[in-house]
Design a protein around this motif. Structure first.
Motif, PDB file in Angstrom:
ATOM      1  N   ASP A 104      72.848   3.748 -31.633  1.00 16.01           N
ATOM      2  CA  ASP A 104      71.987   4.464 -32.572  1.00 16.01           C
ATOM      3  C   ASP A 104      72.716   4.820 -33.870  1.00 16.01           C
ATOM      4  O   ASP A 104      72.230   5.624 -34.647  1.00 16.01           O
ATOM      5  N   ALA A 119      74.471  13.926 -22.045  1.00 15.29           N
ATOM      6  CA  ALA A 119      73.284  13.306 -22.637  1.00 15.29           C
ATOM      7  C   ALA A 119      72.295  14.330 -23.190  1.00 15.29           C
ATOM      8  O   ALA A 119      71.745  14.158 -24.278  1.00 15.29           O
ATOM      9  N   ARG A 176      73.630  15.899 -26.295  1.00 17.63           N
ATOM     10  CA  ARG A 176      73.676  14.904 -27.353  1.00 17.63           C
ATOM     11  C   ARG A 176      72.360  14.827 -28.102  1.00 17.63           C
ATOM     12  O   ARG A 176      72.311  14.787 -29.326  1.00 17.63           O
ATOM     13  N   GLU A 177      71.267  14.846 -27.362  1.00 15.11           N
ATOM     14  CA  GLU A 177      69.939  14.788 -27.988  1.00 15.11           C
ATOM     15  C   GLU A 177      69.714  15.945 -28.942  1.00 15.11           C
ATOM     16  O   GLU A 177      69.280  15.784 -30.080  1.00 15.11           O
ATOM     17  N   GLU A 178      70.036  17.163 -28.443  1.00 14.52           N
ATOM     18  CA  GLU A 178      69.788  18.349 -29.261  1.00 14.52           C
ATOM     19  C   GLU A 178      70.682  18.343 -30.491  1.00 14.52           C
ATOM     20  O   GLU A 178      70.238  18.658 -31.610  1.00 14.52           O
ATOM     21  N   LEU A 210      69.461  16.130 -33.137  1.00 12.46           N
ATOM     22  CA  LEU A 210      68.343  16.713 -33.876  1.00 12.46           C
ATOM     23  C   LEU A 210      68.882  17.524 -35.044  1.00 12.46           C
ATOM     24  O   LEU A 210      68.402  17.440 -36.172  1.00 12.46           O
ATOM     25  N   GLU A 267      60.982  23.637 -25.837  1.00  7.99           N
ATOM     26  CA  GLU A 267      61.906  22.796 -26.586  1.00  7.99           C
ATOM     27  C   GLU A 267      62.966  23.647 -27.274  1.00  7.99           C
ATOM     28  O   GLU A 267      64.144  23.323 -27.297  1.00  7.99           O
ATOM     29  N   TYR A 271      67.077  23.587 -26.878  1.00  8.45           N
ATOM     30  CA  TYR A 271      67.986  23.521 -28.034  1.00  8.45           C
ATOM     31  C   TYR A 271      68.964  24.675 -28.012  1.00  8.45           C
ATOM     32  O   TYR A 271      70.173  24.507 -28.219  1.00  8.45           O
ATOM     33  N   THR A 300      71.760  24.285 -25.579  1.00  6.53           N
ATOM     34  CA  THR A 300      72.847  23.439 -26.097  1.00  6.53           C
ATOM     35  C   THR A 300      73.765  24.243 -27.009  1.00  6.53           C
ATOM     36  O   THR A 300      74.987  24.154 -26.920  1.00  6.53           O
TER      37      THR A 300
END
Lengths: 121, 648
Positions: free
Chosen positions: B150, B179, B182-184, B187, B244, B248, B251
């Protein structure tokens, strides 16, 4: 150098070799570039380092395995995070930092707050 | 370089006000979206980098030029903050501490400003080097980072996520990040990139490097950094559900608790702690239309009020030819009574040059005495300048109230302790001449006529050669000076038109400065020199030029004459002490027969020829306002007092 586990990126590089050995250095450079985005010099540097650790050997242009994957991972040791400059980022870099250590009470309080967030919508 | 530093100083002062205003709004307007503040901080950056000189009535910036670039030349150095109260507090102290001593070769302010300029430059270079080196070090440190599909880079050496790069920003993550986190994190980092923070922060730091000397700029930078992080969180959370947001926040908490290894890592610039961010997230609500509207209004208001300057000077000084209408102030201890005719015709040009004509000379004798520099005169200064209030026609207070601004006429000759100020008032222009800190006489000016567009004729204004006839040959570009008795000196060089006068620089580096003006109207010529035809100026022995500030007629002077009758012209500087009436010959110079110049510093006086003899004649007033006169005869190389007395 102390025996230690590989960093995650180093591990990805080692995996390329374990998966494809024996392979020519040229092929290794190509694979490393494709999968990690590395330049030729970086590949050679890390290969040399891992060879000094006894994992691989550059035998006149061909890369061979000395210590296999399973054998390596069975040796557990403390992971040392590189400190020093990597620990503090310069003032002009945008970051996701959060350096203050939180104590237990603060953590509990924040967890409660997060729970509320979840339900509060 | 000092000029650059002073300009930066002035701009940073006006930006400081905006920074304080933003800090205030930040403390009050709690429901504001954070992006409001990043935009406001960007306005500060604009103010500091873009030279905007727009005037508006809404401006809240009191002063565009607080420290004048000419402050090192000033006789009485002052700053003008635009706030009278502050001016009164700072300036009296400044003037006593920093006023250059008469005759001193170095003015303390020159040293201070030069030193400050060097320190600033040194500091700015250091900081820019730090930025460059940090950037290169970071790149080197993460040279073994791997690029994921990505486009994100993971590095074993990364302790926390960050973005590096301006044109193609790269997100770096620690290689062992899991993982979910990583997503948060992505963002957040992608929101940074969307918001252009990867450009904003380095730009802001560069501005900080240049303005490092102003502590408020550091404050602005620290607050900007914090606001960037919080604004980024807000952007991420904007359209998130409660769940959500909770993910976040988790994290944030997890990464905030990481042990980052050996030693405590210092809090970097304005980074916001995890707890503050989570709390902010908990409280965040998407702003409604009303709040957004208020924010936009605030941005516009900030731009208008702080990026513009107050309307300047509605009272410009008209260029033109002025004469003295009357004497409006006279120091009672003045040793002579000036009349309005005693002030030479004064010409003020659009460039702010002041030229005077002196009546002792032939009618072709304009010289530039200096340039107008804006100055601030404090209440205490007024008391010093005009010590005896009853000597002021309508009193000092009522005069002060009518003053718009004050200018100092500063020229190359400021070493005899005298000064000349121009007061621009409701009642018109006034010229005040004085010595040390006291005004001796002030004349009210009236305009004789406005400046014309063109004229001709010539004289020269630099006093290196006095009493000579000059012929200008514009074709061959020479100026030939006839020194009497057939000896001439020819200066050859190129004429350059510069700021109201022409400069002739000869091959051996003598500089003649010439002002050209019309014989009839005495108005200055400013067109190209090539328009002039050759012109000859004749001076007869006994006439004289004056150089520099008018010296009281009774006190001193110089003549260009053959003092010792040896066939060679000398320049003689003489003074008369009004107490003892003794004459002192100070310096003289010689022009040799071959026409070479061998001269020293001098000024000029007037001798009068009567019955074949040369006399120095003068008059002055004593403190009882009696007119005292003297007459000295020059002969055989000496001056001899022949008559003196008091006139009724």
């Amino acid at each position: 150098m102390k025996e230690s586990r590989l960093g995650t990126v180093e591990a990805r590089f080692a995996a390329i070799i374990w998966d494809n050995a024996p392979l020519s250095t040229g092929e290794l450079v190509a694979l490393a570039h494709e999968r990690l985005g590395w330049q030729r010099t970086t590949t050679y540097t890390v290969l040399k380092r891992l060879s000094e650790r006894g994992l691989f050997i550059n035998d006149g242009g061909t890369v061979r395995v000395l210590i296999g994957r399973e054998e390596f991972y069975s040796r557990e040791s403390e992971r040392v995070v590189e400190a020093g400059f990597g620990g503090s980022l310069p003032a002009f870099v945008a970051a996701f930092t959060s350096k203050k250590a939180l104590d237990k009470d603060e953590i509990d309080e924040l967890l409660a707050l997060i729970e509320k967030m979840k339900n509060g919508g | 370089m000092e000029a650059v530093f002073i300009r930066l100083l002035n701009v940073s002062l006006s930006a400081s006000l905006l920074i304080l205003a933003i800090a205030l709004v930040r403390a009050i307007f709690k429901r504001a979206p954070r992006w409001l503040y990043t935009v406001l901080w960007a306005l500060v950056g604009v103010r500091l980098t873009v030279p905007i000189d727009i005037e508006s009535i809404f401006s809240l910036v009191p002063s565009r030029i607080t420290v004048s670039e000419n402050i090192t030349d000033a006789r009485h150095p002052t700053v003008d903050t635009g706030v009278p109260v502050i001016n009164e507090m700072i300036n009296p102290g400044m003037q006593t501490a920093l006023a250059p001593e008469v005759g001193a070769s170095v003015n303390p302010l020159q040293v201070i400003v030069a030193a400050a300029g060097l320190v600033w430059l040194f500091g700015a270079i250091l900081m820019l080097l730090y930025m460059l080196i940090s950037y290169l070090l970071l790149l080197y440190r993460h040279r073994e980072a791997a690029r994921d599909e990505d486009g994100v880079y993971v590095s074993d050496a990364a302790a926390s996520p960050f973005i590096l790069g301006i044109i193609r920003p790269r997100i770096y993550l620690p290689s062992d990040i899991d993982a979910a986190d990583r997503e948060e994190v992505l963002l957040h980092e992608r929101a940074h990139i969307d918001r252009l923070d990867h450009l904003l922060k380095p730009l802001a730091f560069t501005v900080l490097c240049i303005y490092w000397f102003n502590p408020l700029i550091w404050l602005g930078y620290v607050l900007l950094s914090r606001d960037i992080e919080l604004a980024c969180d807000e952007r991420v959370a904007r359209n998130m559900t409660g769940e959500e947001r909770a993910a976040y926040a988790k994290t944030l908490l997890r990464l905030g608790c990481r042990r980052t290894g050996i030693g405590a890592c210092p809090l970097a610039f304005g980074e916001v702690g995890a707890d503050e961010r989570i709390r902010a997230l908990a409280k965040y609500k998407k702003p409604g239309i009303a709040i957004i509207a208020v924010s936009v209004v605030l941005i516009i208001a900030a731009a208008v009020c702080f990026l513009t300057y107050r309307k300047s000077d509605d009272h410009p000084i008209s260029e033109g030819v002025y004469y003295a209408a009357d004497v409006s102030y006279l120091n009672p201890f003045s040793s002579y009574i000036p009349r309005a005719e005693d002030l030479p015709i004064t010409v003020i040009t659009a460039e702010g040059a002041v030229l005077l004509r002196t009546e002792e000379l032939s009618d072709l004798s304009y010289r530039e005495v200096g340039r107008l520099h804006s100055i601030y005169v404090s209440a205490a200064m007024y008391e010093q300048l005009f010590p005896s209030q009853y000597a002021f026609r309508d009193g000092l207070e009522s005069f002060k109230d009518t003053v718009f601004d004050v200018w100092s006429i500063e020229g190359p000759l400021s070493d005899n302790g005298s000064f000349t100020y121009l007061f621009n008032t409701e009642a018109g222009l006034f010229i005040a001449e004085g010595i040390e800190d006291t005004v001796w006489v002030m004349w009210r000016l009236a305009m004789a006529e406005p400046m014309p567009k063109e004229l001709y004729t010539s004289t020269y204004t630099d006093g290196t050669v006095g009493g000579a006839a000059i012929t200008i040959d514009t074709k061959r570009r020479t100026a030939t000076l006839s020194l009497g008795e057939g000896s001439t000196y020819t200066a050859r060089g190129s004429f350059i038109y510069e700021n109201g006068y022409f400069v002739l620089t000869t091959a051996d580096n003598f500089e003649f400065k010439l002002t050209f003006y019309d014989t009839g109207t005495h108005l200055i010529f400013r067109e190209e020199l090539s328009e002039l035809k050759g012109h000859t100026l004749e001076i007869v022995d006994g006439q004289s030029f004056a150089k520099g500030y008018p010296i009281p007629k009774t006190a001193s002077g110089t003549i260009f004459t053959d003092l010792d009758a040896d066939g060679a012209m000398e320049l003689v500087y003489a003074t008369c002490s009004s107490g003892s009436l003794n004459w002192f010959i100070h310096k003289n110079g010689r022009i040799t027969a071959s026409g070479n110049l061998d001269f020293t510093d001098y000024d000029i006086i007037t001798f009068t020829e009567e019955d074949g003899a040369l006399y120095l004649i003068g008059e002055f007033c004593d403190t009882d306002l009696h007119k005292y006169y003297y007459r000295a005869e020059y002969g055989s190389g000496k001056l001899r007092l022949v008559a003196e007395g008091v006139r009724a």
